[in-house]
Each structure stands twice: as structure tokens, then as C-alpha cells.
Design a protein around this motif. Structure first.
Motif, PDB file in Angstrom:
ATOM      1  N   MET A 185      71.799  -7.064 -23.210  1.00  0.00           N
ATOM      2  CA  MET A 185      71.477  -7.959 -22.132  1.00  0.00           C
ATOM      3  C   MET A 185      72.287  -8.147 -21.101  1.00  0.00           C
ATOM      4  SD  MET A 185      68.189  -8.721 -23.399  1.00  0.00           S
ATOM      5  CE  MET A 185      67.929 -10.207 -22.602  1.00  0.00           C
ATOM      6  N   MET A 186      72.096  -8.387 -20.149  1.00  0.00           N
ATOM      7  CA  MET A 186      72.823  -8.590 -18.917  1.00  0.00           C
ATOM      8  C   MET A 186      73.541  -9.829 -18.806  1.00  0.00           C
ATOM      9  SD  MET A 186      70.504  -7.494 -15.467  1.00  0.00           S
ATOM     10  CE  MET A 186      71.850  -8.209 -14.413  1.00  0.00           C
ATOM     11  N   HIS A 187      73.165 -10.824 -19.370  1.00  0.00           N
ATOM     12  CA  HIS A 187      74.072 -11.884 -19.179  1.00  0.00           C
ATOM     13  C   HIS A 187      74.722 -12.150 -20.608  1.00  0.00           C
ATOM     14  CE1 HIS A 187      71.204 -12.894 -16.134  1.00  0.00           C
ATOM     15  NE2 HIS A 187      70.320 -13.003 -17.201  1.00  0.00           N
TER      16      HIS A 187
ATOM     17  N   LEU B 126      67.054   3.779 -10.750  1.00  0.00           N
ATOM     18  CA  LEU B 126      65.824   3.110  -9.843  1.00  0.00           C
ATOM     19  C   LEU B 126      66.114   3.323  -8.437  1.00  0.00           C
ATOM     20  CD1 LEU B 126      65.386  -0.179 -11.743  1.00  0.00           C
ATOM     21  CD2 LEU B 126      63.781   1.512 -11.579  1.00  0.00           C
TER      22      LEU B 126
ATOM     23  N   PHE C   5      61.998  -2.405  -1.996  1.00  0.00           N
ATOM     24  CA  PHE C   5      62.028  -3.374  -2.947  1.00  0.00           C
ATOM     25  C   PHE C   5      62.470  -2.767  -4.376  1.00  0.00           C
ATOM     26  CE2 PHE C   5      59.913  -5.656  -6.542  1.00  0.00           C
ATOM     27  CZ  PHE C   5      60.633  -6.817  -6.206  1.00  0.00           C
ATOM     28  N   ILE C   6      62.155  -1.737  -4.755  1.00  0.00           N
ATOM     29  CA  ILE C   6      62.508  -1.114  -5.794  1.00  0.00           C
ATOM     30  C   ILE C   6      64.029  -0.757  -5.769  1.00  0.00           C
ATOM     31  CG2 ILE C   6      62.526   1.011  -7.736  1.00  0.00           C
ATOM     32  CD1 ILE C   6      59.518   0.821  -7.037  1.00  0.00           C
TER      33      ILE C   6
ATOM     34  N   MET D  72      66.225  -3.800  -5.946  1.00  0.00           N
ATOM     35  CA  MET D  72      66.309  -4.310  -7.259  1.00  0.00           C
ATOM     36  C   MET D  72      67.363  -3.522  -8.039  1.00  0.00           C
ATOM     37  SD  MET D  72      64.651  -7.099  -7.847  1.00  0.00           S
ATOM     38  CE  MET D  72      64.543  -7.500  -5.912  1.00  0.00           C
TER      39      MET D  72
ATOM     40  N   ILE E  47      70.400  -4.732  -9.831  1.00  0.00           N
ATOM     41  CA  ILE E  47      70.725  -4.560 -11.417  1.00  0.00           C
ATOM     42  C   ILE E  47      72.097  -3.703 -11.568  1.00  0.00           C
ATOM     43  CG2 ILE E  47      69.711  -3.177 -13.443  1.00  0.00           C
ATOM     44  CD1 ILE E  47      66.796  -3.913 -12.317  1.00  0.00           C
TER      45      ILE E  47
ATOM     46  N   ILE F  59      74.241   2.907 -26.464  1.00  0.00           N
ATOM     47  CA  ILE F  59      72.725   2.891 -26.961  1.00  0.00           C
ATOM     48  C   ILE F  59      72.779   4.269 -27.650  1.00  0.00           C
ATOM     49  CG2 ILE F  59      70.763   3.271 -25.591  1.00  0.00           C
ATOM     50  CD1 ILE F  59      71.277   2.211 -23.250  1.00  0.00           C
TER      51      ILE F  59
ATOM     52  N   TRP G  44      70.579   6.686 -29.907  1.00  0.00           N
ATOM     53  CA  TRP G  44      69.062   7.504 -30.072  1.00  0.00           C
ATOM     54  C   TRP G  44      69.064   8.260 -31.431  1.00  0.00           C
ATOM     55  CZ3 TRP G  44      66.757   7.584 -25.195  1.00  0.00           C
ATOM     56  CH2 TRP G  44      67.515   6.973 -24.091  1.00  0.00           C
TER      57      TRP G  44
ATOM     58  N   GLY H 199      62.781 -11.241 -20.397  1.00  0.00           N
ATOM     59  CA  GLY H 199      64.028 -10.595 -20.040  1.00  0.00           C
ATOM     60  C   GLY H 199      64.691 -10.796 -18.935  1.00  0.00           C
ATOM     61  N   SER H 200      65.334  -9.866 -18.425  1.00  0.00           N
ATOM     62  CA  SER H 200      66.242 -10.166 -16.974  1.00  0.00           C
ATOM     63  C   SER H 200      65.119 -10.345 -15.843  1.00  0.00           C
ATOM     64  CB  SER H 200      67.115  -9.028 -16.767  1.00  0.00           C
ATOM     65  OG  SER H 200      67.073  -8.755 -15.425  1.00  0.00           O
TER      66      SER H 200
ATOM     67  N   LEU I 241      65.594  -9.536 -12.788  1.00  0.00           N
ATOM     68  CA  LEU I 241      65.784  -8.262 -11.867  1.00  0.00           C
ATOM     69  C   LEU I 241      64.740  -7.380 -12.494  1.00  0.00           C
ATOM     70  CD1 LEU I 241      69.320  -8.765 -10.842  1.00  0.00           C
ATOM     71  CD2 LEU I 241      67.384  -9.007  -9.210  1.00  0.00           C
ATOM     72  N   LYS I 242      65.109  -6.838 -13.845  1.00  0.00           N
ATOM     73  CA  LYS I 242      64.345  -5.960 -14.301  1.00  0.00           C
ATOM     74  C   LYS I 242      63.116  -6.107 -14.459  1.00  0.00           C
ATOM     75  CE  LYS I 242      68.163  -4.378 -17.607  1.00  0.00           C
ATOM     76  NZ  LYS I 242      68.449  -4.244 -18.748  1.00  0.00           N
TER      77      LYS I 242
ATOM     78  N   ALA J 246      61.780  -5.247 -10.855  1.00  0.00           N
ATOM     79  CA  ALA J 246      61.805  -3.767 -10.786  1.00  0.00           C
ATOM     80  C   ALA J 246      60.717  -3.061 -11.507  1.00  0.00           C
ATOM     81  CB  ALA J 246      63.134  -3.379 -11.194  1.00  0.00           C
ATOM     82  N   MET J 247      60.268  -3.573 -12.586  1.00  0.00           N
ATOM     83  CA  MET J 247      59.365  -2.808 -13.299  1.00  0.00           C
ATOM     84  C   MET J 247      58.127  -3.403 -12.512  1.00  0.00           C
ATOM     85  SD  MET J 247      60.294  -1.016 -15.849  1.00  0.00           S
ATOM     86  CE  MET J 247      61.505  -0.519 -14.515  1.00  0.00           C
TER      87      MET J 247
ATOM     88  N   TYR K 109      59.516   4.725 -23.689  1.00  0.00           N
ATOM     89  CA  TYR K 109      60.589   4.851 -24.953  1.00  0.00           C
ATOM     90  C   TYR K 109      61.852   4.752 -24.101  1.00  0.00           C
ATOM     91  CZ  TYR K 109      63.466   7.713 -27.888  1.00  0.00           C
ATOM     92  OH  TYR K 109      64.556   8.081 -28.750  1.00  0.00           O
ATOM     93  N   VAL K 110      62.242   5.401 -23.083  1.00  0.00           N
ATOM     94  CA  VAL K 110      63.249   5.287 -22.467  1.00  0.00           C
ATOM     95  C   VAL K 110      63.639   3.896 -21.844  1.00  0.00           C
ATOM     96  CG1 VAL K 110      64.864   6.196 -20.729  1.00  0.00           C
ATOM     97  CG2 VAL K 110      63.578   7.736 -21.988  1.00  0.00           C
TER      98      VAL K 110
ATOM     99  N   LYS L 292      64.714   1.259 -24.547  1.00  0.00           N
ATOM    100  CA  LYS L 292      65.876   1.676 -24.930  1.00  0.00           C
ATOM    101  C   LYS L 292      66.926   0.846 -24.106  1.00  0.00           C
ATOM    102  CE  LYS L 292      66.153   4.568 -28.185  1.00  0.00           C
ATOM    103  NZ  LYS L 292      66.924   4.109 -29.610  1.00  0.00           N
ATOM    104  N   PHE L 293      66.516   0.885 -22.574  1.00  0.00           N
ATOM    105  CA  PHE L 293      67.400   0.200 -21.642  1.00  0.00           C
ATOM    106  C   PHE L 293      66.886  -1.379 -21.492  1.00  0.00           C
ATOM    107  CE2 PHE L 293      68.519   4.441 -20.622  1.00  0.00           C
ATOM    108  CZ  PHE L 293      69.932   4.523 -20.262  1.00  0.00           C
ATOM    109  N   ASP L 294      66.125  -1.895 -22.354  1.00  0.00           N
ATOM    110  CA  ASP L 294      65.890  -3.455 -22.144  1.00  0.00           C
ATOM    111  C   ASP L 294      64.888  -3.605 -21.252  1.00  0.00           C
ATOM    112  OD1 ASP L 294      65.926  -5.195 -24.114  1.00  0.00           O
ATOM    113  OD2 ASP L 294      67.764  -6.164 -23.215  1.00  0.00           O
ATOM    114  N   PHE L 295      64.081  -3.126 -20.887  1.00  0.00           N
ATOM    115  CA  PHE L 295      63.276  -3.235 -19.679  1.00  0.00           C
ATOM    116  C   PHE L 295      61.898  -3.615 -20.326  1.00  0.00           C
ATOM    117  CE2 PHE L 295      66.059  -0.772 -17.149  1.00  0.00           C
ATOM    118  CZ  PHE L 295      66.064  -1.364 -15.804  1.00  0.00           C
TER     119      PHE L 295
ATOM    120  N   ASP M  50      66.701 -15.107 -25.583  1.00  0.00           N
ATOM    121  CA  ASP M  50      67.713 -14.304 -25.156  1.00  0.00           C
ATOM    122  C   ASP M  50      68.395 -13.797 -26.574  1.00  0.00           C
ATOM    123  OD1 ASP M  50      67.864 -14.157 -22.790  1.00  0.00           O
ATOM    124  OD2 ASP M  50      69.608 -15.379 -22.359  1.00  0.00           O
TER     125      ASP M  50
END
Lengths: 159, 507
Positions: free
Chosen positions: A1-3, A24, A58-59, A62, A66, A79, A81, B165-166, B168-169, B172-173, B425-426, B429-432, B503
Motif C-alpha cells: 500500500m502507498m501509505h 499509466l 487526467f490519466i 494520475m 502515483i 510482488i 507471481w 484503497g488509494s 489516486l489509484k 486513475a482506474m 489480474y495484473v 497484483k499492483f493493488d488497484f 488499510d
């Protein structure tokens, strides 16, 4: 998580949020480039390229934020897999089905699909795998196709 | 009030017809099964059933699909309590204390309280829907394009603020979803955008392949290679009765969870998920013995289960009154109604009273059906959990392909579903969070059209959004929430998610 500042061990290398943020940003640039094809119009009369351009900006913004705030996220290498190989096989199986469904028909394709998954990938015993595959393909066709009258593809042999 | 009562009677005359009852019953059973199956949440279940509703009349279609929705909410709690596997995301919090109760031999009371709480919350939600939706729809008749633009913008800001979640994320989504929604013919100019020469993309990207891919396929990819299911307890009917103390402890959390869930359900985002997290956080905070939470506190089951069911009803308010989906599930339901040539929105209640009031009444009926059906039959339903996952997931995959293909009989939709599955899936994994993608996709055409119509009305003057009181208020509210959202990012402080434990639970 970011924070999550304390839990992430301080390792070198790119962070997961930095990576996803830059992806992004790249996506936004790609969309912006593709969008050059469409007229933007004016503020008074926005054209078909107006909204996609706003969204690309916008994207991109963001993504940049991020990435900028992502310095404390988990390292990209952290991460895991473990299921990726099997996930790729599953995706490959689905892609094959998407090409076979219309030429071969629903029942044959789904029967072969399930035989592959149950017999080859999951290594289930042949008889239960065969019976489940046959039963599922025939019963689901009967319920969805015949009872609920949803048109499903048939093979050239009418089956 | 008399008018509401008369309308409700009209609704019951529709909902109690044998055909509607059969479909409500079938929807509840299918929903319960769907909710219990890992990899098939309510959204995937509803999406897959969508093609089967095309041949039905619109009232029957929406009754069936909503039965699946709240049936899945019930079903999800069963696997959470008995196996610590949330059948769907809203049941994550139920796992904690529900499973702890199972380990202590109190699975029956946990299931019973979850069912009673869900029933009460569902009823509160339906009453709220009945009272609020017509008022909101009447108010929304004053809306023009600027108000709709402001409303949708406000919705996106609320989504960012309330996301699990975040921020910003999440934004973005939502942007990504809106971008996907740009694919296809621009209705104002006739240009075909981002179709890469594929004629089928002219109609745009449908919600079903995106939803099934993002939520169904990605879940299967993430759980690929999972071992066998653990052993599952099969509670008997007599074991289900909670003790007097358990009842006493559950009353408050059920009441609070119901109200909270309904209110959160109205706002955009993954409301049923967020409401269960918030409810758990509040109950833990209000408890005189917070140390019991995590060790089998019945309040930890009663609150979140009530909240997620009430949120499911709350989500129907903006869907039916404004024609705006606040969650991917309601987006698919709007698609189901629109197939029949009916547009949800402020005029729906006036023009289609049988549909609206029949739907409201069928929700009452559905809640009773679920209570009567699920508790006595829990032993039967848990048999589904004995099916090895190795057999289950290929069949779910086949259903996903079948359901997606049959919406438009187009292989392009299956490819979109697979692409979205891989993307989901991806992204996970990146917590979006994936819900904003589906939501953005549905809101995109409405937002673009209302924005461009507003600018056409004002001759390109953006001041139109600040000259009309309703639009100004909504935009102002959105900006305030946005400022609240970015405050923790700038000042490095904790936000409401940390206060309710969102969180740590998600992380």
C-alpha cells in the motif's frame, strides 16, 4: 500500500507504485497520440477528440502522481507471481476456445476445453473428468440454449 | 403516504403473481450458489445470467437479477463463516469473527445471525428505497445537462473519497474506465474512435465482457493452482439457534449496520464492500470489549453482514431514480432494463409504476424467501463447497465464455473479456481497485454527452456550471470531498480508511 511506510523494507530498485504510475503515464501518452486522428473541436463546440484528450491528460496526471508518491510502496521485485505460469496456460486455453467456438460449435468446444483442463492441467482421473466434461457441455447447452433459448453456436454437423 | 401505500399494493399485486414468485425464488437460489462459489461474485453471476433475461419481460428480468444480487450477499457469508473463504468481497470482514465462531463450535448461531441481520437490513433497505427513490426522482426532473454533468463529476469524487484503497489509484482506474468508454461511435459527430478497424467495436465496449473479465476471470487466474477446499462443517437445524446473549449483542450492530449500509449504498463505488469494513470498524470501536473482535465476537458478524445487504438495496436508489449506476452490478442491471427499451431515470417511476413498485415489492418477497430458504437449507448448500476447486474453476470459466458470448453473439466480446481478465489480474497484483473501471465505462457516454450538451447550451461558457444552484452545489460538494481526499496525501496524516481498519484489512 502507498501509505504503508513502516512495513516496506528499505530496498533499492524501482517501487511497484512507481512502475504502475509510469505505465499509466505511457498509456496516457499512447492514447494522446492515437487521439491526434480525431478533431478536437473548440471549447464552444467540442469535437470527438475533446473528451479522450481530457481523459488522457487526467490519466497521465494520475500516473505521474502515483509514481511520485510511490517511493514508499513495496519494491517491484517483492510482488510474487507464483500462479503466473498456470494463469498463462488458462488464458491460452481460453484463447483457443475463442477461436474454436464458432467453427466447432459450443458442445464440442466446451467438451474438449474441460477435458484439457480436468484431464491434462489438473490431472483428474479419466472417468470423472470425461463424465463432468460431457455432462457440463450437454446440460449447459440444454439449459441455456434450449430452455432459455439463447442462441449458441452449433458445429457444421449440426451438433 | 396513502399514495405510497397504494403504489406498494400495486407492487405486491405484481410481485405475488406466480411467475414473479418463481423467478424471485430461482434468483435467490442461483444467487446463494453464486455467492458461495469463489470466483463467481454477484457481478459475474448477474452478467452471466443477463442473456437469459433478454426473452423475459422487464419486471421478471429485474426481479431475477436482483434476486441473484442479494442471494449472493447471503451466500457469501456462508463460506466466510464456515471456511474462512469469502465467496465475494463484501464478506471479507465476516470471515474474521465468523470463522472464529466456527472454530469454537458456534457456526450455527453465526449463520443464523448473519441471515437475520441480512433479512432486517434488506427490509430497512427496501423501505428506504421505497421512500427515497420517488422523492429523488421528482427532484431530478429539474436536472438538465449541466446538473447531470455536475452529478457525475461529484459521483467520481465521492468514489475516490470512499474507495477502499488509494485515492489516486481509484481516480486513475475511473479514468481508465471512462477512456474505455470512449471506444466506439461518438454519437454527436459520428466518428468511430479507437476501434482499430474492428466493426464490432463501433457499438463500444459492453459492460458484461468487462465485468466478467475484470472480476470473474482475474479471480480465477489469481486462484489458479489452489489446493483442495478444506473440510467444511455442516450445521444442523437445531444448532442454528443463537443464545439469548448472542441475540442481545447483535441487536445494536444489526440496526447500525442496516442504516449505515443503506446510506453508503447510495453513493458510488464498491459500497457493499466498504459498508462492511466501516461497520466492522465502528462496532469494534463502540464495543466495551474490543479485544473480543477477531476471536469470535458475534457483533463482528452481525454488523458487516447487515451493512452489506442494506448497501445492496441502497444502490438501487440512484439507479432507479436517476438512471445512474453507482456500482458495476447496477450498471449491468441498467443494461438488462434498457434491452427492453426502458430507460431508468426520473421518469421511470411515473411511466413504469408496475416495474418500480413490482421490483420494490419483490425485494420484500425476496428477503423472506432468502430467510426461509437459506437457514433450513444451509446443510444442502454447503455440499457445493465439497466440489473440488479443480472441477469448479474450469466450469466457471466455461460459464464466463458462454455468458459473454451470448450477450451479442460476438467473439469480440469474448476477446475483450480475456483482455480484461489479464488486465484485472495484473492490476490486482499492483493493488488497484477494479470497480471504478467498470463504473467509469458505464458513466463515460453519459458524462461526455451531458458535458458537450452543457457547453453547446452555454455557447462554450463553462460558467454554466456555476450559474445553476443545483449544479454549483454538487460540484462544490465534489471539490470539498476531493480536498478531503488529498489532505492525507499532502499532510501525511491518516484518513478515514485507517480509522475503520480498512488499510490493514486490505493490506
Amino acid at each position: 500500500m502507498m501509505h504503508d511506510i513502516d512495513s516496506a523494507p528499505a530496498k533499492k530498485g524501482i517501487r511497484s507504485d512507481q512502475f504502475s504510475g509510469f505505465i499509466l503515464l505511457a498509456l496516457a501518452l499512447g492514447v494522446g497520440w492515437l487521439n491526434l486522428e480525431y478533431p478536437l473541436g473548440s471549447l464552444r463546440e467540442p469535437g470527438p477528440g475533446f473528451m479522450p484528450l481530457l481523459l488522457a491528460i487526467f490519466i497521465g496526471a494520475m500516473g505521474l502522481l502515483i509514481a511520485l508518491w510511490g517511493g514508499k510502496s513495496d519494491p517491484l521485485a517483492a510482488i510474487e507471481w507464483p500462479e503466473a505460469k498456470r494463469a498463462l496456460v488458462i488464458m491460452a486455453g481460453c484463447i483457443v476456445v475463442s477461436f474454436a467456438l464458432e467453427p466447432l460449435g459450443y458442445r464440442i468446444t466446451i467438451f474438449a476445453f474441460l477435458i484439457f483442463f480436468l484431464g491434462v492441467l489438473e490431472r483428474r482421473r479419466p472417468l470423472p473428468a470425461f463424465l463432468v466434461s460431457l455432462g457440463f457441455s450437454l446440460i449447459s447447452f440444454y439449459v441455456i440454449g434450449d430452455l432459455l433459448q439463447v442462441p449458441l453456436p452449433r458445429s457444421p454437423w449440426g451438433f | 403516504m396513502v399514495e405510497t401505500f397504494n403504489n406498494l399494493m400495486l407492487g405486491f399485486s405484481v410481485a405475488l403473481s406466480p411467475e414473479i414468485l418463481v423467478y424471485a425464488f430461482a434468483g435467490c437460489i442461483i444467487g446463494t450458489l453464486v455467492g458461495m462459489m469463489p470466483g463467481l461474485g454477484p457481478l459475474a453471476g448477474i452478467s452471466l445470467l443477463l442473456p437469459a433475461t433478454f426473452g423475459l419481460n422487464p419486471i421478471v428480468a429485474i426481479v431475477l437479477l436482483s434476486g441473484v444480487y442479494y442471494g449472493a450477499m447471503y451466500g457469501g457469508s456462508t463460506t466466510s463463516i464456515l471456511m474462512r473463504i469469502p465467496g465475494e468481497a463484501a464478506s471479507v470482514m465476516t470471515c474474521i469473527d465468523g470463522y472464529a465462531m466456527t472454530q469454537k463450535g458456534r457456526a450455527g448461531p453465526a449463520l443464523a445471525i448473519a441471515a437475520i441481520g441480512s433479512f432486517f437490513a434488506g427490509t430497512v433497505g427496501v423501505i428506504g428505497l421505497m421512500l427515497l427513490a420517488p422523492t429523488l426522482a421528482e427532484f431530478a426532473l429539474r436536472f438538465g445537462p449541466p446538473e447531470y454533468t455536475a452529478l457525475l463529476m461529484m459521483g467520481l469524487f465521492i468514489l475516490a473519497y470512499m474507495s477502499g484503497g488509494s485515492m489516486l489509484k481509484t481516480l486513475a482506474m475511473a479514468g481508465l474506465g471512462l477512456m474505455i468508454g470512449m471506444i466506439g461511435i461518438d454519437i454527436m459527430s459520428g466518428y468511430t474512435r479507437f476501434s482499430f478497424g474492428l466493426v464490432e467495436l463501433g457499438d463500444g465496449v459492453g459492460i458484461v465482457p468487462v465485468a466478467v473479465g475484470l472480476f470473474g476471470i482475474s479471480e480465477i487466474l489469481l486462484t489458479a493452482g489452489k489446493g483442495e477446499m478444506p473440510d467444511v462443517q455442516k450445521p444442523k437445524l437445531r444448532d442454528l439457534i443463537p443464545s439469548r446473549e448472542e441475540f442481545r449483542l447483535s441487536v445494536g450492530p444489526i440496526g447500525r449496520g442496516s442504516l449505515l449500509g443503506f446510506l453508503i449504498g447510495i453513493i458510488p463505488g464498491s459500497a457493499h464492500i466498504i459498508s462492511s469494513f466501516v461497520s466492522y470498524g465502528i462496532e469494534r470501536r463502540m464495543s466495551k470489549h474490543p479485544e473480543r473482535f477477531g476471536n469470535g465476537a458475534i457483533e463482528g458478524v452481525a454488523g458487516p453482514e447487515s451493512a452489506n445487504n442494506a448497501a445492496a438495496s441502497g444502490a438501487f436508489v440512484p439507479m432507479l431514480a436517476l438512471g445512474i449506476p453507482t456500482s458495476p452490478v447496477t450498471a449491468v442491471m441498467i443494461a438488462a432494463i434498457m434491452v427492453h427499451g426502458i430507460s431508468p431515470g426520473p421518469l421511470l417511476i411515473q411511466e413504469q409504476p408496475e416495474l418500480f413498485w413490482g421490483f420494490v415489492a419483490s425485494m420484500y418477497v425476496g428477503n423472506v424467501v432468502l430467510l426461509v430458504l437459506n437457514l433450513p437449507m444451509v446443510g444442502v448448500f454447503v455440499n457445493l463447497l465439497r466440489i473440488p476447486y479443480a472441477y469448479l474453476y474450469p466450469c466457471v470459466l466455461a460459464f464466463c465464455i458462454l455468458g459473454t458470448y451470448s450477450v451479442t453473439n460476438s467473439m469480440i466480446d469474448v476477446w475483450i473479456m480475456l483482455v480484461m481478465g489479464g488486465l484485472g489480474y495484473v492490476l490486482r497484483k499492483f493493488d488497484f481497485d477494479l470497480a471504478p473501471v467498470a463504473l467509469g465505462l458505464v458513466l463515460a457516454p453519459m458524462l461526455e454527452l451531458s458535458l458537450r450538451q452543457s457547453l453547446a447550451m452555454s455557447g462554450g461558457d463553462y460558467g454554466i456550471f456555476f450559474e445553476r444552484p443545483i449544479a454549483t452545489t454538487m460540484l462544490g460538494l465534489g471539490v470539498v470531498l476531493f480536498l478531503f481526499s488529498i489532505k492525507p496525501l499532502i499532510f501525511k496524516t491518516k484518513d478515514w480508511r485507517a480509522d475503520v481498519g480498512l488499510d490493514e484489512a486490505k493490506g
